[in-house]
Design an enzyme around this catalytic site. Structure first.
Site, PDB file in Angstrom:
ATOM      1  N   ASP A 159       0.841  -1.201   0.000  1.00 23.01           N
ATOM      2  CA  ASP A 159       0.000   0.000   0.000  1.00 23.01           C
ATOM      3  C   ASP A 159       0.879   1.255   0.000  1.00 23.01           C
ATOM      4  OD1 ASP A 159      -2.452  -1.670   0.545  1.00 23.01           O
ATOM      5  OD2 ASP A 159      -1.261  -2.115   2.310  1.00 23.01           O
ATOM      6  N   HIS A 187      -4.594  -3.438   6.638  1.00 20.40           N
ATOM      7  CA  HIS A 187      -4.412  -3.698   5.206  1.00 20.40           C
ATOM      8  C   HIS A 187      -5.771  -4.137   4.648  1.00 20.40           C
ATOM      9  CE1 HIS A 187      -2.943  -5.099   1.398  1.00 20.40           C
ATOM     10  NE2 HIS A 187      -3.493  -6.277   1.630  1.00 20.40           N
TER      11      HIS A 187
HETATM   12  P1  NAI Z   1      -2.173 -18.237  -3.908  1.00 20.84           P
HETATM   13  O1  NAI Z   1      -3.525 -18.806  -3.720  1.00 20.84           O
HETATM   14  O2  NAI Z   1      -1.557 -18.174  -5.267  1.00 20.84           O
HETATM   15  O3  NAI Z   1      -1.143 -19.036  -2.966  1.00 20.84           O
HETATM   16  C1  NAI Z   1      -1.402 -19.316  -1.648  1.00 20.84           C
HETATM   17  C2  NAI Z   1      -0.693 -20.605  -1.302  1.00 20.84           C
HETATM   18  O4  NAI Z   1      -0.837 -20.822   0.105  1.00 20.84           O
HETATM   19  C3  NAI Z   1      -1.297 -21.831  -1.998  1.00 20.84           C
HETATM   20  O5  NAI Z   1      -0.282 -22.561  -2.650  1.00 20.84           O
HETATM   21  C4  NAI Z   1      -1.921 -22.612  -0.850  1.00 20.84           C
HETATM   22  O6  NAI Z   1      -1.881 -24.004  -1.054  1.00 20.84           O
HETATM   23  C5  NAI Z   1      -0.998 -22.198   0.297  1.00 20.84           C
HETATM   24  N1  NAI Z   1      -1.543 -22.455   1.625  1.00 20.84           N
HETATM   25  C6  NAI Z   1      -2.842 -22.440   2.036  1.00 20.84           C
HETATM   26  N2  NAI Z   1      -2.907 -22.802   3.331  1.00 20.84           N
HETATM   27  C7  NAI Z   1      -1.653 -23.021   3.744  1.00 20.84           C
HETATM   28  C8  NAI Z   1      -1.076 -23.426   4.980  1.00 20.84           C
HETATM   29  N3  NAI Z   1      -1.837 -23.694   6.051  1.00 20.84           N
HETATM   30  N4  NAI Z   1       0.272 -23.583   5.055  1.00 20.84           N
HETATM   31  C9  NAI Z   1       1.040 -23.330   3.983  1.00 20.84           C
HETATM   32  N5  NAI Z   1       0.568 -22.972   2.785  1.00 20.84           N
HETATM   33  C10 NAI Z   1      -0.766 -22.811   2.674  1.00 20.84           C
HETATM   34  O7  NAI Z   1      -2.222 -16.795  -3.205  1.00 20.84           O
HETATM   35  P2  NAI Z   1      -1.236 -15.574  -3.375  1.00 20.84           P
HETATM   36  O8  NAI Z   1      -1.685 -14.732  -4.505  1.00 20.84           O
HETATM   37  O9  NAI Z   1       0.173 -16.055  -3.333  1.00 20.84           O
HETATM   38  O10 NAI Z   1      -1.602 -14.731  -2.040  1.00 20.84           O
HETATM   39  C11 NAI Z   1      -1.341 -15.264  -0.767  1.00 20.84           C
HETATM   40  C12 NAI Z   1      -1.981 -14.410   0.305  1.00 20.84           C
HETATM   41  O11 NAI Z   1      -1.408 -13.098   0.316  1.00 20.84           O
HETATM   42  C13 NAI Z   1      -3.498 -14.189   0.154  1.00 20.84           C
HETATM   43  O12 NAI Z   1      -4.074 -14.285   1.448  1.00 20.84           O
HETATM   44  C14 NAI Z   1      -3.583 -12.762  -0.340  1.00 20.84           C
HETATM   45  O13 NAI Z   1      -4.818 -12.181  -0.002  1.00 20.84           O
HETATM   46  C15 NAI Z   1      -2.442 -12.138   0.438  1.00 20.84           C
HETATM   47  N6  NAI Z   1      -1.954 -10.851  -0.078  1.00 20.84           N
HETATM   48  C16 NAI Z   1      -1.573  -9.919   0.855  1.00 20.84           C
HETATM   49  C17 NAI Z   1      -1.057  -8.704   0.451  1.00 20.84           C
HETATM   50  C18 NAI Z   1      -0.650  -7.683   1.470  1.00 20.84           C
HETATM   51  O14 NAI Z   1      -0.275  -6.576   1.050  1.00 20.84           O
HETATM   52  N7  NAI Z   1      -0.672  -7.949   2.755  1.00 20.84           N
HETATM   53  C19 NAI Z   1      -0.911  -8.375  -0.968  1.00 20.84           C
HETATM   54  C20 NAI Z   1      -1.300  -9.429  -1.863  1.00 20.84           C
HETATM   55  C21 NAI Z   1      -1.815 -10.619  -1.408  1.00 20.84           C
END
Ligand code: NAI
Length: 334
Positions: A159, A187
């Site tokens: 952000d 966030h």
């Molecule tokens: P994605 O869906 O591509 O990858 C998430 C991965 O986490 C998947 O491979 C899934 O199997 C794995 N996962 C689920 N539960 C798990 C667990 N208990 N232990 C280990 N791995 C687990 O999602 P992406 O795009 O990589 O985003 C990940 C997270 O980051 C989402 O929650 C998204 O909302 C968040 N996010 C946060 C941002 C921030 O600025 N704070 C910015 C962008 C995304």
């Protein structure tokens, strides 16, 4: 070369991790002479995808990477780690209430917090990225009482970078000429991007952002909304959430923890509130302006806050209090 640093990335088979792991492996985060042991955690059904990621790391032939450990077991993943970047979480599915999302994530971050408590080094630095990032971070912190609270962060750097970039675009200057924007709070779409203390270099002269933009109406309305809604705008366009920019923001955040913030500059990070700074309730993970030296952060205090800012900072704090209370109910019943 320094002793290898053991860095855990969770959600390692996901899209953010795909960019992030490369940034870390090539030395952009912990330094070009810092050897690394990369630990990659994902859930069991994703292990074959993770095998592919490991193959690609090997194929990058990066000498800093001494070992890669890919696992679906928390006791293996959290063992003696120096850094934990907790990206993996339960995504919000269509029709899912915010409460359901919180409930699913409380379980994950309680379990990972306990694993941090049991297995990680006590000096471990923990950055929570998975949403709802502030509250997930709070749960992990509460579940790891043997690790100092100050070692827990949630990511609001994306952000912060977005705010900097939007101002730079509007003024036609490079983004690093814009300094000291602040993201306050959660966030989420209640976050408050604040430019009241931000400066910009225009034609070689340092000036306040509001003097350079000369449009208070834009700054108080469109600008705030663009930053608050940017994540949703990326999802709408890409049909996937921000990944490359999230990985860059995580890298910026960890690099600043490791090497400190530049002289005269602060960055935004979600950290524990002790109730003193800016009247933000005690015990929330709230995004503040922070400066870092010797891997220790301090909130930048005593910035003047006008009534407009004060209202916005309260709104996002109220949302965080509600999230915390809901999460606490789930924690005690879990
Ligand atoms: P994605 O869906 O591509 O990858 C998430 C991965 O986490 C998947 O491979 C899934 O199997 C794995 N996962 C689920 N539960 C798990 C667990 N208990 N232990 C280990 N791995 C687990 O999602 P992406 O795009 O990589 O985003 C990940 C997270 O980051 C989402 O929650 C998204 O909302 C968040 N996010 C946060 C941002 C921030 O600025 N704070 C910015 C962008 C995304």
């Amino acid at each position: 070369m320094a002793e290898p640093l053991k860095v855990l990335v969770t959600g390692a088979a996901g899209q953010i991790a795909y960019s992030l792991i490369f940034n870390i492996a090539k030395g952009d985060v912990f330094g070009k002479d810092q050897a690394l042991i990369l630990v990659l955690l994902d859930i069991a059904p994703m292990m074959s995808v993770l095998d592919g990621v490991v193959m690609e790391i090997q194929d990058c032939a990066i000498p800093l990477v001494k070992q890669v450990i890919a696992t679906d077991k928390e006791d293996v993943a959290f063992q003696s780690i120096d850094v934990a970047i907790l990206v993996g979480s339960m995504p919000r599915r269509e029709g899912m209430e915010r409460k359901d999302l919180l409930q699913a994530n409380v379980k994950i971050f309680k379990s990972q917090g306990s694993a941090l408590d049991k297995f990680a080094k006590k000096t471990v630095k923990v950055l929570v990225v998975g949403n709802p990032a502030n509250t997930n971070c709070l749960i992990a912190m509460k579940s790891a009482p043997s690790i100092p609270k100050e070692n827990f962060f949630c990511l609001t750097r994306l952000d912060h970078n977005r705010a900097r970039a939007q101002l730079a675009l509007r003024l036609g200057v490079p983004s690093n000429d814009v300094k000291n924007v602040i993201i306050w709070g959660n966030h989420s779409s209640t976050q408050y991007p604040d430019v009241n203390h931000a400066t910009v270099k225009c034609d070689g002269k340092e000036m306040s952002v509001s003097a350079a933009i000369k449009d208070d109406n834009w700054l108080k309305n469109d600008f705030i909304q663009i930053i608050q809604q940017r994540g949703a705008a990326v999802i709408k366009a890409r049909k996937l959430s921000s990944a490359m920019s999230a990985a860059k923001a995580i890298s910026d955040h960890m690099k600043d923890i490791w090497f400190g913030t530049p002289e005269g500059e602060w960055v935004s990070m979600g950290v524990i509130s002790d109730g003193n700074a800016y009247n933000i309730p005690d015990g929330l993970i709230y995004s503040f302006p922070v400066k870092i030296k010797n891997k220790t952060w301090n909130i930048v205090e005593c910035l003047s806050i006008n009534d407009f800012s004060c209202e916005k900072m309260k709104t996002t704090a109220t949302e965080l209090v509600e999230e915390r209370d809901t999460a606490s109910e789930f924690l005690t019943s879990a």
